[in-house]
Enzyme design. Sequence first.
Site, short mmCIF file in Angstrom:
data_model
loop_
_atom_site.label_atom_id
_atom_site.label_comp_id
_atom_site.label_asym_id
_atom_site.label_seq_id
_atom_site.Cartn_x
_atom_site.Cartn_y
_atom_site.Cartn_z
NE ARG A 91 -3.03 2.63 2.82
CZ ARG A 91 -3.23 3.29 3.95
NH1 ARG A 91 -2.74 2.83 5.07
NH2 ARG A 91 -3.91 4.41 3.95
N GLY A 208 -8.82 8.02 10.60
CA GLY A 208 -8.97 9.01 9.54
C GLY A 208 -10.39 8.89 9.00
CG ASP A 278 -11.13 4.45 21.20
OD1 ASP A 278 -12.35 4.34 20.97
OD2 ASP A 278 -10.33 3.51 21.06
CG LEU A 279 -16.78 7.69 18.51
CD1 LEU A 279 -16.78 9.19 18.41
CD2 LEU A 279 -17.59 7.09 17.39
CB ILE A 327 -16.27 5.39 13.59
CG1 ILE A 327 -15.14 5.66 14.58
CG2 ILE A 327 -17.53 6.16 13.94
CD1 ILE A 327 -14.57 7.07 14.52
CD GLU A 380 -8.13 0.65 4.00
OE1 GLU A 380 -8.22 0.34 5.21
OE2 GLU A 380 -7.73 1.75 3.62
P1 AMP Z 1 -10.01 2.28 12.10
O1 AMP Z 1 -9.07 3.42 11.82
O2 AMP Z 1 -10.88 1.92 10.94
O3 AMP Z 1 -9.33 1.09 12.72
O4 AMP Z 1 -11.03 2.82 13.24
C1 AMP Z 1 -10.60 3.18 14.51
C2 AMP Z 1 -11.72 3.93 15.22
O5 AMP Z 1 -12.88 3.09 15.31
C3 AMP Z 1 -11.37 4.34 16.65
O6 AMP Z 1 -11.57 5.74 16.82
C4 AMP Z 1 -12.38 3.60 17.50
O7 AMP Z 1 -12.83 4.46 18.51
C5 AMP Z 1 -13.52 3.34 16.55
N1 AMP Z 1 -14.32 2.18 16.98
C6 AMP Z 1 -13.97 0.87 16.92
N2 AMP Z 1 -14.97 0.11 17.47
C7 AMP Z 1 -15.96 0.96 17.86
C8 AMP Z 1 -17.23 0.81 18.50
N3 AMP Z 1 -17.69 -0.39 18.83
N4 AMP Z 1 -17.95 1.91 18.74
C9 AMP Z 1 -17.48 3.14 18.40
N5 AMP Z 1 -16.31 3.35 17.80
C10 AMP Z 1 -15.54 2.29 17.54
#
Ligand code: AMP
Length: 395
Positions: A91, A208, A278-279, A327, A380
């Site tokens: 990538r 992102g 972190d959401l 998310i 991806e």
């Molecule tokens: P990624 O970059 O695609 O790995 O996504 C990471 C983001 O996904 C982080 O900000 C996590 O807070 C969010 N995330 C993962 N699982 C959950 C969940 N069950 N509820 C809310 N947010 C999540």
Amino acid sequence: MQQILVLNSGSSSLKFQLFTMPEETVLCSGLIERIGSEDAKFKYKTNREKIRVVTPIPNHKVALEILAKQLLDPETGSIKSPEDIDVVAHRVVHGGKEFSETIEITKNVKDKIKALSPLAPLHNPANLEGINIAETIFKKAKQVAVFDTAFHQTIPEHVYKYALPNKFSDKIRLYGFHGTSHKYVSEKAIGLLGEKESKIITIHLGNGCSMSAIKNGVCIDHSLGFSPNAGLIMGTRSGDLDPTIIFYLAEKFNLNLKELNTLLQKESGMLGLTGHGDLREIEELAKEGDKACQLAIKMNTYRIKKYIGSYTAALNGLDAIVFTAGIGENSTIMRELICEDLDFLGIKLDIVKNNERLKTIRTISTPDSKIKVFVIPTNEELEIAKETYDLLVKE
Ligand code: AMP
């Protein structure tokens, strides 16, 4: 049959998956995190084994050597010799306007990836390092580059150009990112719609975040721009800002260019607004009544809604919205707030389906919703393997 090792080298991480193609069988997958630290984590998974090791990994070279050693382990590995790997697919984040397609890596390709480094200083050097090291370990394998920017090369000039003096427009333009993810989920959505013509908005919400407007499978607009810090509010990145704010910050707070860059890329977004990146934590705190977290979620979902409106206008209609990434795939509350009050467009969310905690492709709109709402887990690595296999078959 081809064995394709997909490598995604980040600044301090290395994600990998080994596929046999065209069967799309995953032989192993995993992640090395915190490269450069004393307690880096190595996670390796096959359908038989799950290995986790914490060990010092000073750099990417050692990380790839550890991966190669594990791949070749007679007990728990997935291959017998480095020569079993037919292709290593990398990538690469920034392909500029030079690369609109997946390409076999030559010296000339590497030079161009290097020349594009100022446009993606965090990513392209790490990607290039991954390529250089992989060449020394998997000597017989072809090396292929799949670019994050490639899917967005179809965006027309009146959309990708910024209103700056023309002398700058050779390099300064919208490039777009997360291309393999938007391509992968939009193709799945087109399959679900089953129509020849389609108008789709894909919403990639992870650390992102980005959105694409996709007409008949072709990307016509995208929310990330010249760099991966435009458009939506992200974990630590601000997204859209009035550029004058940057001058104001520099003058009033005495911030230099490096500090400003760190502020906008690493200290802003949801982290800047709430103190949390972190959401999941932010949602918990919002539920408990934390006002800053409630406001940040409102700001975040409002901006996504605004982009849905503008992309619906750009597409002159809409058939489906797709949620994907960490998310988008998991946060029921974010999806609910984004789709709320969009009934004028014909979006009706099925609250029960939205609340189901599934890991599969699914429709979360009601049967009578004019616009379909899909959750499609992104992949991806598989998209990179598919593009690589297609290139090999074409040759
Ligand atoms: P990624 O970059 O695609 O790995 O996504 C990471 C983001 O996904 C982080 O900000 C996590 O807070 C969010 N995330 C993962 N699982 C959950 C969940 N069950 N509820 C809310 N947010 C999540």
